[in-house]
Each structure stands twice: as structure tokens, then as C-alpha cells.
Design an enzyme around this catalytic site. Structure first.
Site, PDB file in Angstrom:
ATOM      1  N   LYS A   1      -2.197 -12.082  -9.999  1.00 19.60           N
ATOM      2  CA  LYS A   1      -3.420 -11.958  -9.203  1.00 19.60           C
ATOM      3  C   LYS A   1      -4.517 -11.150  -9.884  1.00 19.60           C
ATOM      4  O   LYS A   1      -4.271 -10.057 -10.383  1.00 19.60           O
ATOM      5  CB  LYS A   1      -3.092 -11.310  -7.854  1.00 19.60           C
ATOM      6  CG  LYS A   1      -4.244 -11.393  -6.880  1.00 19.60           C
ATOM      7  CD  LYS A   1      -3.993 -10.652  -5.597  1.00 19.60           C
ATOM      8  CE  LYS A   1      -5.345 -10.361  -4.942  1.00 19.60           C
ATOM      9  NZ  LYS A   1      -5.290  -9.375  -3.903  1.00 19.60           N
TER      10      LYS A   1
ATOM     11  N   LYS B   1       0.833  -1.213   0.000  1.00 16.57           N
ATOM     12  CA  LYS B   1       0.000   0.000   0.000  1.00 16.57           C
ATOM     13  C   LYS B   1       0.865   1.260   0.000  1.00 16.57           C
ATOM     14  O   LYS B   1       0.532   2.242  -0.663  1.00 16.57           O
ATOM     15  CB  LYS B   1      -0.929   0.019   1.214  1.00 16.57           C
ATOM     16  CG  LYS B   1      -2.103  -0.906   1.069  1.00 16.57           C
ATOM     17  CD  LYS B   1      -3.098  -0.376   0.043  1.00 16.57           C
ATOM     18  CE  LYS B   1      -4.270  -1.330  -0.113  1.00 16.57           C
ATOM     19  NZ  LYS B   1      -5.145  -1.042  -1.219  1.00 16.57           N
TER      20      LYS B   1
ATOM     21  N   LYS C   1      -9.308  -5.989  -7.990  1.00 21.68           N
ATOM     22  CA  LYS C   1     -10.106  -4.859  -8.476  1.00 21.68           C
ATOM     23  C   LYS C   1      -9.272  -3.599  -8.662  1.00 21.68           C
ATOM     24  O   LYS C   1      -9.670  -2.691  -9.360  1.00 21.68           O
ATOM     25  CB  LYS C   1     -11.337  -4.584  -7.608  1.00 21.68           C
ATOM     26  CG  LYS C   1     -11.211  -4.947  -6.174  1.00 21.68           C
ATOM     27  CD  LYS C   1     -12.545  -5.009  -5.471  1.00 21.68           C
ATOM     28  CE  LYS C   1     -12.357  -5.731  -4.136  1.00 21.68           C
ATOM     29  NZ  LYS C   1     -13.527  -6.261  -3.551  1.00 21.68           N
TER      30      LYS C   1
END
Ligand code: TYM
Length: 331
Positions: free
Chosen positions: A194, A111, A197
């Protein structure tokens, strides 16, 4: 009876990865277990959605849960922020979560890379809130994809620490779960490992995608120039297509293309057409139910209210017991 719990962040439409990582297990387990399945809207605040986006995304995820086969009469289906007791448990657990271990968490490091201008402390304590979600209902099994393995390990650490500190065995040790199998990781169509979204629209197949969209996305999926010698090892992008085939196609189809690949006779165009048809066959009934449920906002509200009531009952019990264990005033 074993308690099962899982959740999905409300950051957009659900994709095949969400279905095969978490929802599929749940659809089976809800008939035989005490199941909680929620929408993690507090968690989604780490990316600062607008109120309109937050609301629309929560409703969308709830619709897609129901369309996928979750039954509000069997499982407790709720929205995280409807059960604010989780915030108290989260606060209590932060006292036993060390900054160093949170900083080392892979998803936190990722992140920081992805949103360097918004490294809020909610990102750092994300695994603590997730542990609170799980421990709030004293869950034993947590159906998730492989990407959540480390978070589950942290939930076990926090549960174990609480038990040791207060010298009891109050919280069970929650395990990541996939029906009779290893945890799954559905890959993306863009050659990445992977489906997600936040990886861009060319990466994921959404449960609400139309036949045309699915066909277009799969036909554009990354491939290579084809195998040059028999039994050649597959490039990541090719392996990805085979991996997606594994969850939607039948055994003969997969065997046919495996053989064609190993004999160097494979035509990726044919394989993609077959894959698009099989994905659509799988998604079509879910997509139809999504479109039907989108017309019934009142029913969706009722489901959310009903789930919140059931979840809060269990949450209040846990919070009151935890307060007593910690030593807060009980009268
Ligand atoms: P989220 O919203 O990223 O994903 C929801 C679920 O879908 C699974 N998943 C996948 N599984 C296989 N292959 C993929 N490509 C793939 N992409 C997503 C995830 O493993 C997950 O099971 N932190 C969680 C939400 C959460 C939660 C919880 C989950 C909050 N509290 C408590 C379980 C228990 C998350 O961000 O999942």
C-alpha cells in the site's frame, strides 16, 4: 439524485493512492451528482498534530483537491471541523456502536501496533465519526480505496441499526464506490502493498513531487534480480511497479514490459525510466496548479468559507430531523 461523499485525512500531502482511490472518481461525478468532498481534520487529531501542523496540512489538502480538478462551484468542498454538526451525529451514533465491534476493526488493531503509547478512544471510535461524516449528508455512494472497505461496512451497520431502532428508513445504506470497477489499492515503491503517507517517503509519490524527486524515488524502488524462467510469477515489488504502470501508462507500454518480463528480457532500469516519465506526465499539470494555488491564500479561504456554508445547510437539516426521530424536544 444520488448523493456522493468522500474525504481524506489532513495528515500530509496527497499521493497517487489518494488520487486513484478517491479523487479521480469525484472529479468525474461532480458534473452529474450532488457531491460532498471534505478534509477530515477531526480525524487527524488521533495522532495529536500541533496547531501549526494541523492548519498547514488542512490548507495543503484543500489546495491539492482544487489542483486535482475538484470544482467548488460544482461540488461542496469543506473542512470537517467547519461543520460541527457532525460531532452531534457522532455522539448519537456512538450509542448504537458496540465496543466489541470497534475493537475488532482492522484499522484500530493496526493503530494500536503503530502508536502503542497513544491508544486514545478517538482511535476506537474512528469508524463512528466516519459513519457520521457519511450519514450527515445521507450519502449513497462513497468513492474510496480498498483500505476503507471495512469502515464502509461499519457505516452501513450503524445506519441500519439506527433505522431499525427507530423503525424507519431515514438513512440510506452507503456503498464504497469506484467508477465501474473494483476498489483500488495503489501499492508502495518500497515493495509494500500500500502507498500511504505514514509509510515513509520512499514509499509514496506525492502529487506535489518534482520531476527530479519522482525520478529518484522510482529509480530507487525495490526490485529483484529479474525473472529466471519464462512466465515466472512476479515478486510483490515487481507486481507493484506494473500496478502503478496500469494507472499512468498507455496499453502498448504496459504490454511491451509485460512481454519483456515473461520472456526474461526485461531491464528494470528501462521500465523504471518509462514509469517515472509517465508518472510525471500525469502529475505535472496537477503539480503546476498546486504551486499556482499556493500563491492565492485568500482564494483558498473563500473556497473553505463557501463550502462550509453549503455543507452546514445540509448538516443542520439532517441533525434537526434526527433529533426529531430520536424524540428530543423540537420547539
Ligand atoms: P485516508 O486519508 O487514509 O485516504 C484518503 C482516500 O485515499 C484512499 N487511499 C488509497 N486508495 C488506493 N490506494 C492507496 N494506496 C490508497 N491510500 C489511500 C483511501 O481509501 C481514501 O479513500 N478514514 C478516511 C478518511 C475519511 C473518510 C470519511 C472517507 C474520514 N471520513 C468519510 C470517506 C468518507 C481515511 O483515513 O482516508
Amino acid at each position: 439524485m444520488e448523493i456522493i461523499l468522500s474525504g481524506i485525512r489532513s495528515t500530509g500531502q496527497l499521493h497517487l493512492g489518494n488520487y486513484f482511490g478517491a479523487i479521480r472518481n469525484f472529479v468525474k461525478l461532480q458534473h452529474t451528482h450532488n457531491c460532498y468532498f471534505f478534509i477530515a481534520d477531526y480525524h487527524s487529531l488521533t495522532t495529536h498534530p500541533t496547531p501549526e501542523n494541523l492548519q498547514a496540512n488542512v490548507t495543503q489538502v484543500l489546495v491539492e483537491y482544487l489542483a486535482s480538478g475538484l470544482d467548488p462551484e460544482k461540488a461542496t468542498i469543506y473542512i470537517q471541523s467547519d461543520v460541527p454538526e457532525v460531532c452531534e451525529l457522532y455522539l448519537l451514533l456512538t450509542m448504537n456502536a458496540y465496543v466489541g465491534e470497534l475493537e475488532r476493526c482492522t484499522s484500530f488493531k493496526e493503530k494500536i501496533r503503530k502508536q502503542p503509547n497513544n491508544v486514545n478512544s478517538g482511535l476506537l471510535t474512528y469508524p463512528v465519526l466516519m459513519a457520521a461524516d457519511i450519514l450527515l449528508h445521507k450519502a449513497h455512494k462513497v468513492p474510496v480505496g480498498k483500505d476503507q472497505e471495512q469502515h464502509l461496512e461499519m457505516a452501513r451497520t450503524f445506519a441500519g441499526r439506527f433505522n431499525r431502532l427507530y423503525n424507519n428508513d431515514y438513512f440510506p445504506s452507503p456503498k464504497a464506490f469506484n467508477f465501474g470497477d473494483a476498489l483500488v489499492k495503489i501499492p508502495g515503491l518500497d515493495g509494500s502493498t500500500k502507498m500511504g503517507k505514514s509509510e515513509g517517503d520512499a514509499n509514496a509519490i506525492y502529487l506535489a513531487d518534482s520531476e527530479k524527486t519522482i525520478h529518484k524515488k522510482i529509480m530507487r524502488a525495490v526490485t529483484d534480480s529479474g525473472p529466471e524462467k519464462p512466465n515466472q510469477e512476479k515478486a510483490q515489488a515487481i507486481q507493484n511497479l506494473f500496478d502503478i504502470m496500469t494507472v499512468v501508462s498507455d496499453k502498448q507500454t504496459i504490454a511491451f514490459f509485460e512481454e519483456a518480463y515473461s520472456k526474461c528480457t526485461i531491464r528494470y532500469g528501462d521500465m523504471k525510466k518509462q514509469l517515472a516519465a509517465d508518472v510525471y506526465k500525469f502529475i505535472e499539470p496537477i503539480g503546476n496548479r498546486i504551486r499556482e494555488l499556493n500563491q492565492k491564500p485568500e482564494f483558498i479561504r473563500e473556497v473553505a468559507d463557501y463550502g462550509a456554508e453549503k455543507a452546514r445547510k445540509s448538516a443542520r437539516k439532517t441533525i434537526s430531523e434526527v433529533r426529531e426521530i430520536i424524540g428530543f424536544r423540537t420547539v
